[in-house]
Design a protein around this motif. Structure first.
Motif, PDB file in Angstrom:
ATOM      1  N   PRO A   1       0.809  -1.225   0.000  1.00 62.70           N
ATOM      2  CA  PRO A   1       0.000   0.000   0.000  1.00 62.70           C
ATOM      3  C   PRO A   1       0.840   1.272   0.000  1.00 62.70           C
ATOM      4  N   ARG A   2       2.089   1.193   0.401  1.00 59.94           N
ATOM      5  CA  ARG A   2       2.991   2.368   0.409  1.00 59.94           C
ATOM      6  C   ARG A   2       3.412   2.798  -0.993  1.00 59.94           C
ATOM      7  N   HIS A   3       3.483   1.868  -1.922  1.00 60.85           N
ATOM      8  CA  HIS A   3       4.009   2.156  -3.254  1.00 60.85           C
ATOM      9  C   HIS A   3       3.075   3.074  -4.040  1.00 60.85           C
ATOM     10  N   ILE A   4       3.687   3.930  -4.881  1.00 62.33           N
ATOM     11  CA  ILE A   4       2.909   4.789  -5.768  1.00 62.33           C
ATOM     12  C   ILE A   4       3.276   4.441  -7.211  1.00 62.33           C
ATOM     13  N   TRP A   5       2.351   4.670  -8.116  1.00 63.33           N
ATOM     14  CA  TRP A   5       2.555   4.353  -9.527  1.00 63.33           C
ATOM     15  C   TRP A   5       3.208   5.527 -10.242  1.00 63.33           C
TER      16      TRP A   5
ATOM     17  N   SER B   1      17.650   9.624 -20.942  1.00 66.39           N
ATOM     18  CA  SER B   1      18.467   9.796 -22.144  1.00 66.39           C
ATOM     19  C   SER B   1      19.553   8.722 -22.142  1.00 66.39           C
ATOM     20  N   ARG B   2      19.581   7.952 -23.214  1.00 65.83           N
ATOM     21  CA  ARG B   2      20.574   6.877 -23.385  1.00 65.83           C
ATOM     22  C   ARG B   2      21.042   6.891 -24.826  1.00 65.83           C
ATOM     23  N   GLY B   3      22.322   7.025 -25.006  1.00 65.66           N
ATOM     24  CA  GLY B   3      22.884   6.970 -26.348  1.00 65.66           C
ATOM     25  C   GLY B   3      22.359   8.048 -27.274  1.00 65.66           C
ATOM     26  N   GLY B   4      22.081   9.225 -26.743  1.00 63.38           N
ATOM     27  CA  GLY B   4      21.635  10.336 -27.577  1.00 63.38           C
ATOM     28  C   GLY B   4      20.167  10.316 -27.936  1.00 63.38           C
ATOM     29  N   LYS B   5      19.371   9.462 -27.264  1.00 63.90           N
ATOM     30  CA  LYS B   5      17.931   9.456 -27.524  1.00 63.90           C
ATOM     31  C   LYS B   5      17.206   9.162 -26.222  1.00 63.90           C
ATOM     32  N   TYR B   6      15.907   9.415 -26.204  1.00 63.36           N
ATOM     33  CA  TYR B   6      15.103   9.141 -25.024  1.00 63.36           C
ATOM     34  C   TYR B   6      14.558   7.729 -25.075  1.00 63.36           C
ATOM     35  N   VAL B   7      14.631   7.046 -23.919  1.00 64.94           N
ATOM     36  CA  VAL B   7      14.138   5.673 -23.776  1.00 64.94           C
ATOM     37  C   VAL B   7      13.086   5.679 -22.674  1.00 64.94           C
ATOM     38  N   PHE B   8      11.941   5.053 -22.935  1.00 64.06           N
ATOM     39  CA  PHE B   8      10.844   4.997 -21.964  1.00 64.06           C
ATOM     40  C   PHE B   8      11.205   4.038 -20.838  1.00 64.06           C
ATOM     41  N   VAL B   9      11.086   4.502 -19.584  1.00 62.94           N
ATOM     42  CA  VAL B   9      11.369   3.657 -18.422  1.00 62.94           C
ATOM     43  C   VAL B   9      10.249   3.741 -17.389  1.00 62.94           C
ATOM     44  N   GLY B  10       9.111   4.287 -17.767  1.00 61.58           N
ATOM     45  CA  GLY B  10       8.006   4.485 -16.834  1.00 61.58           C
ATOM     46  C   GLY B  10       7.179   3.231 -16.644  1.00 61.58           C
ATOM     47  N   GLY B  11       6.060   3.422 -15.977  1.00 65.67           N
ATOM     48  CA  GLY B  11       5.162   2.314 -15.741  1.00 65.67           C
ATOM     49  C   GLY B  11       5.679   1.374 -14.676  1.00 65.67           C
ATOM     50  N   ARG B  12       5.925   1.911 -13.477  1.00 67.76           N
ATOM     51  CA  ARG B  12       6.444   1.064 -12.394  1.00 67.76           C
ATOM     52  C   ARG B  12       5.971   1.599 -11.050  1.00 67.76           C
ATOM     53  N   TRP B  13       5.981   0.746 -10.061  1.00 67.19           N
ATOM     54  CA  TRP B  13       5.661   1.122  -8.696  1.00 67.19           C
ATOM     55  C   TRP B  13       6.937   1.543  -7.989  1.00 67.19           C
ATOM     56  N   MET B  14       6.848   2.604  -7.183  1.00 63.59           N
ATOM     57  CA  MET B  14       8.006   3.070  -6.416  1.00 63.59           C
ATOM     58  C   MET B  14       7.590   3.303  -4.970  1.00 63.59           C
ATOM     59  N   ALA B  15       8.480   2.938  -4.063  1.00 63.69           N
ATOM     60  CA  ALA B  15       8.247   3.183  -2.637  1.00 63.69           C
ATOM     61  C   ALA B  15       8.842   4.539  -2.270  1.00 63.69           C
ATOM     62  N   PRO B  16       8.115   5.369  -1.541  1.00 65.30           N
ATOM     63  CA  PRO B  16       8.661   6.665  -1.120  1.00 65.30           C
ATOM     64  C   PRO B  16       9.916   6.482  -0.273  1.00 65.30           C
ATOM     65  N   PRO B  17      10.891   7.374  -0.433  1.00 67.56           N
ATOM     66  CA  PRO B  17      12.138   7.250   0.330  1.00 67.56           C
ATOM     67  C   PRO B  17      11.973   7.607   1.808  1.00 67.56           C
ATOM     68  N   ARG B  18      10.902   8.335   2.131  1.00 68.98           N
ATOM     69  CA  ARG B  18      10.656   8.746   3.516  1.00 68.98           C
ATOM     70  C   ARG B  18       9.154   8.990   3.692  1.00 68.98           C
ATOM     71  N   GLU B  19       8.727   9.075   4.916  1.00 67.59           N
ATOM     72  CA  GLU B  19       7.326   9.333   5.208  1.00 67.59           C
ATOM     73  C   GLU B  19       6.929  10.717   4.694  1.00 67.59           C
ATOM     74  N   ARG B  20       5.741  10.843   4.159  1.00 70.01           N
ATOM     75  CA  ARG B  20       5.166  12.085   3.623  1.00 70.01           C
ATOM     76  C   ARG B  20       5.842  12.588   2.361  1.00 70.01           C
ATOM     77  N   ALA B  21       6.678  11.778   1.742  1.00 64.16           N
ATOM     78  CA  ALA B  21       7.289  12.180   0.477  1.00 64.16           C
ATOM     79  C   ALA B  21       6.210  12.177  -0.614  1.00 64.16           C
ATOM     80  N   VAL B  22       6.316  13.120  -1.534  1.00 65.65           N
ATOM     81  CA  VAL B  22       5.348  13.260  -2.623  1.00 65.65           C
ATOM     82  C   VAL B  22       6.097  13.133  -3.946  1.00 65.65           C
TER      83      VAL B  22
END
Length: 98
Positions: A45-49, A56-77
């Motif tokens: 339940p802590r994770h946010i989408w 930027s990789r090799g002179g172009k943009y690469v999509f790396v989104g679409g993942r769940w991440m846990a906040p590094p600290r309480e009340r982080a936005v």
């Protein structure tokens, strides 16, 4: 003549090192297409989408989104990344925790 060649070689090396700088911004005229992906169940339940992120990789943009991440600290936005329009083209401003 040898001094001129040596100076030219040093200049070429300096310019080459500058091209491969990791802090260089990539300016684009047409934004890359956002791929389709499936959202999976959150690990906790802590994770946010994080919906859209690009790197930027090799002179172009690469999509790396679409993942769940846990906040590094309480009340982080999570502040989502976004495209910023400039005179030279568009650049990606990465998302970050606040």
């Amino acid at each position: 003549m040898k001094g001129f060649r040596k100076s030219l070689l040093i200049l070429a090396i300096a310019l080459g090192c500058n091209i491969y700088s990791s802090n260089a911004q990539i300016y684009i005229k047409v934004r890359p297409a956002r791929p389709h992906y499936e959202r999976v169940v959150a690990p906790s339940p802590r994770h946010i989408w994080v919906d859209e992120e690009w790197e930027s990789r090799g002179g172009k943009y690469v999509f790396v989104g679409g993942r769940w991440m846990a906040p590094p600290r309480e009340r982080a936005v999570w502040v989502p990344g976004h495209w910023r329009q400039t005179r030279r083209g568009d650049i990606w401003i990465a998302g970050h925790w606040r």
